[in-house]
Design an enzyme around this catalytic site. Structure first.
Site, PDB file in Angstrom:
ATOM      1  N   TYR A  19      -2.540   0.832  10.362  1.00  0.00           N
ATOM      2  CA  TYR A  19      -2.372   0.464   8.919  1.00  0.00           C
ATOM      3  C   TYR A  19      -0.824   0.811   8.256  1.00  0.00           C
ATOM      4  O   TYR A  19      -0.443  -0.184   7.911  1.00  0.00           O
ATOM      5  CB  TYR A  19      -3.509   0.918   8.141  1.00  0.00           C
ATOM      6  CG  TYR A  19      -3.621   0.324   6.897  1.00  0.00           C
ATOM      7  CD1 TYR A  19      -3.802  -1.005   6.293  1.00  0.00           C
ATOM      8  CD2 TYR A  19      -3.647   1.351   5.693  1.00  0.00           C
ATOM      9  CE1 TYR A  19      -3.738  -1.595   5.123  1.00  0.00           C
ATOM     10  CE2 TYR A  19      -3.616   0.581   4.280  1.00  0.00           C
ATOM     11  CZ  TYR A  19      -3.911  -0.784   4.196  1.00  0.00           C
ATOM     12  OH  TYR A  19      -3.981  -1.113   2.967  1.00  0.00           O
ATOM     13  N   SER A  30       0.873  -1.174   0.254  1.00  0.00           N
ATOM     14  CA  SER A  30      -0.013  -0.090   0.060  1.00  0.00           C
ATOM     15  C   SER A  30       1.038   1.307  -0.020  1.00  0.00           C
ATOM     16  O   SER A  30       2.242   1.149   0.521  1.00  0.00           O
ATOM     17  CB  SER A  30      -0.739  -0.103   1.327  1.00  0.00           C
ATOM     18  OG  SER A  30      -1.582   1.204   1.371  1.00  0.00           O
TER      19      SER A  30
HETATM   20  O1  NJP Z   1     -10.179  -5.273  -0.448  1.00  0.00           O
HETATM   21  P1  NJP Z   1     -11.507  -6.398  -0.173  1.00  0.00           P
HETATM   22  P2  NJP Z   1      -8.953  -4.936  -1.398  1.00  0.00           P
HETATM   23  N1  NJP Z   1      -7.707 -14.522   5.430  1.00  0.00           N
HETATM   24  O2  NJP Z   1     -11.994  -5.997   1.117  1.00  0.00           O
HETATM   25  C1  NJP Z   1      -9.653 -11.196   2.395  1.00  0.00           C
HETATM   26  C2  NJP Z   1      -4.682  -3.784  -0.138  1.00  0.00           C
HETATM   27  N2  NJP Z   1      -5.090  -2.422  -0.314  1.00  0.00           N
HETATM   28  O3  NJP Z   1      -9.215  -5.834  -2.706  1.00  0.00           O
HETATM   29  O4  NJP Z   1     -11.727 -13.690   3.949  1.00  0.00           O
HETATM   30  C3  NJP Z   1      -7.889 -14.545   4.145  1.00  0.00           C
HETATM   31  O5  NJP Z   1     -12.447  -6.317  -1.259  1.00  0.00           O
HETATM   32  C4  NJP Z   1     -11.044 -11.021   2.274  1.00  0.00           C
HETATM   33  O6  NJP Z   1     -11.768 -12.163   2.222  1.00  0.00           O
HETATM   34  P3  NJP Z   1     -12.640 -12.878   3.179  1.00  0.00           P
HETATM   35  C5  NJP Z   1      -5.387  -4.337   1.032  1.00  0.00           C
HETATM   36  O7  NJP Z   1      -4.686  -3.755   2.335  1.00  0.00           O
HETATM   37  C6  NJP Z   1      -6.235  -1.943  -0.836  1.00  0.00           C
HETATM   38  O8  NJP Z   1      -8.861  -3.517  -1.852  1.00  0.00           O
HETATM   39  O9  NJP Z   1     -13.645 -13.693   2.302  1.00  0.00           O
HETATM   40  N3  NJP Z   1      -8.229 -13.722   3.564  1.00  0.00           N
HETATM   41  C7  NJP Z   1     -10.999 -10.330   0.645  1.00  0.00           C
HETATM   42  O10 NJP Z   1     -11.200 -11.359  -0.376  1.00  0.00           O
HETATM   43  C8  NJP Z   1      -5.252  -5.806   0.676  1.00  0.00           C
HETATM   44  O11 NJP Z   1      -4.202  -6.347   1.214  1.00  0.00           O
HETATM   45  C9  NJP Z   1      -6.390  -0.521  -1.194  1.00  0.00           C
HETATM   46  O12 NJP Z   1     -13.242 -11.598   3.936  1.00  0.00           O
HETATM   47  C10 NJP Z   1      -8.304 -12.488   4.311  1.00  0.00           C
HETATM   48  C11 NJP Z   1      -9.808  -9.591   0.767  1.00  0.00           C
HETATM   49  O13 NJP Z   1      -8.810 -10.080   1.632  1.00  0.00           O
HETATM   50  C12 NJP Z   1      -5.415  -5.734  -0.621  1.00  0.00           C
HETATM   51  O14 NJP Z   1      -5.259  -4.609  -1.133  1.00  0.00           O
HETATM   52  C13 NJP Z   1      -5.390   0.196  -1.028  1.00  0.00           C
HETATM   53  C14 NJP Z   1      -8.555 -12.260   5.629  1.00  0.00           C
HETATM   54  C15 NJP Z   1      -9.994  -7.818   0.766  1.00  0.00           C
HETATM   55  O15 NJP Z   1     -10.705  -7.778  -0.259  1.00  0.00           O
HETATM   56  C16 NJP Z   1      -6.838  -6.457  -1.243  1.00  0.00           C
HETATM   57  O16 NJP Z   1      -7.884  -5.565  -0.575  1.00  0.00           O
HETATM   58  C17 NJP Z   1      -4.086  -0.186  -0.635  1.00  0.00           C
HETATM   59  C18 NJP Z   1      -8.014 -13.203   6.158  1.00  0.00           C
HETATM   60  N4  NJP Z   1      -7.898 -13.280   7.656  1.00  0.00           N
HETATM   61  C19 NJP Z   1      -3.856  -1.451  -0.263  1.00  0.00           C
HETATM   62  N5  NJP Z   1      -8.846 -11.167   5.889  1.00  0.00           N
HETATM   63  C20 NJP Z   1      -7.877  -0.124  -1.546  1.00  0.00           C
HETATM   64  N6  NJP Z   1      -8.650  -0.949  -1.787  1.00  0.00           N
HETATM   65  O17 NJP Z   1      -7.827   1.153  -1.474  1.00  0.00           O
HETATM   66  C21 NJP Z   1      -9.117 -10.608   4.746  1.00  0.00           C
HETATM   67  O18 NJP Z   1      -3.212   0.963  -0.397  1.00  0.00           O
HETATM   68  N7  NJP Z   1      -9.090 -11.421   3.735  1.00  0.00           N
END
Ligand code: NJP
Length: 247
Positions: free
Chosen positions: A147, A134
């Site tokens: 974060y 990020s």
């Molecule tokens: O967000 P979201 P993004 N074990 O909430 C999963 C980074 N990022 O696509 O487990 C396994 O739609 C969760 O799945 P579920 C951000 O930090 C974003 O934007 O089913 N999986 C979901 O599929 C992250 O590292 C922005 O709830 C776990 C996914 O993670 C990455 O991009 C900006 C989990 C999150 O999908 C993808 O995020 C930035 C666990 N314990 C960095 N916890 C931005 N969107 O603006 C969560 O700088 N997940």
């Protein structure tokens, strides 16, 4: 050695956002896929149309990571995408549980996945680890401390891995996006839709597909090329918190 002509990509957090979009783009690019996340129903919706294998995964839980890695089998590319943010509180109002979750998911989750899949990656002729970092991993902002700590940590682990895995020729790439419209903000603000829309007010954010295209580019470079660190932001974003908003 995995001598299959099709390379296998494992994506964590593939049930929504960047992970789901990356799965679709990489399937279209000809990769075999293994997807993991906690919400199995959402994971199935992503995986089934593209013929991907999938398994429940909580990167915060060692037993879940072990079971997932046993399911994976061969792996050429690991995409550590699972993660996210909780809250936007000043340091003086720190919610320690929120910080713990962010560190667990964004840092230790990645470390667990690397440990679990290194044997499979070592059996590949062209292994690659990609982590979703990020802008918050290289820049601090007010309210971002928990974060910031987590993503700075993930950034540091990536740099360490690039050094430690150099002699094994395992590629290590970090992709660091700015504002991307996904469920990220809804998770950060605990389902509060109004608050979750604020970061996108007056801007055209990146889409998950924009980031997925870059993920696909990174993992389809010739084997001699490593993209160490890729920062990407919307045109209207200069730093983590400086935007040109058209309100
Ligand atoms: O967000 P979201 P993004 N074990 O909430 C999963 C980074 N990022 O696509 O487990 C396994 O739609 C969760 O799945 P579920 C951000 O930090 C974003 O934007 O089913 N999986 C979901 O599929 C992250 O590292 C922005 O709830 C776990 C996914 O993670 C990455 O991009 C900006 C989990 C999150 O999908 C993808 O995020 C930035 C666990 N314990 C960095 N916890 C931005 N969107 O603006 C969560 O700088 N997940």
């Amino acid at each position: 050695m995995n001598l299959s002509p099709r390379r296998t990509v494992v994506i964590t957090g593939a049930s929504s956002g960047i992970g789901a979009a990356s799965a679709r783009h990489l399937a279209a690019a000809g990769f075999d896929l293994v997807l993991g996340a906690r919400r199995l129903d959402r994971l199935a919706e992503v995986a089934e149309p593209i013929g991907a294998r999938y398994h429940e995964l909580d990167v915060c839980d060692n037993a879940s990571v072990d079971a997932f890695c046993a399911f994976v089998g061969s792996c050429d590319v690991l995409i550590n995408n699972a993660g996210g943010a909780l809250g936007l509180d000043r340091v003086e109002a720190t919610d320690e549980d929120g910080w713990r979750w962010m560190f667990e998911a964004n840092v230790l989750g990645m470390v667990r996945m690397v440990k679990g899949l290194l044997p499979a990656l070592r059996a590949s002729t062209d292994a690659h680890i990609v982590t979703m970092g990020s802008v918050a991993g290289v820049e601090a902002y007010a309210g971002g401390a928990g974060y910031n700590v987590a993503k700075h940590g993930a950034h540091a682990v990536n740099d360490v891995l690039r050094l430690e895995l150099l002699s094994e020729l395992i590629r290590v790439t970090e992709i660091a996006p700015g504002a991307v419209r996904t469920e990220f903000s809804l998770v950060r603000f605990d389902g509060d839709v109004e608050k979750s829309e604020k970061p996108y007010a007056g801007i055209t954010p990146l889409t998950a597909d924009d980031v997925a295209e870059v993920v696909t580019f990174a993992v389809t470079r010739p084997a001699n090329v490593n993209l160490d660190y890729i920062a990407m932001k919307p045109r209207q974003q200069a730093t983590a918190k400086v935007f040109h908003r058209e309100l």
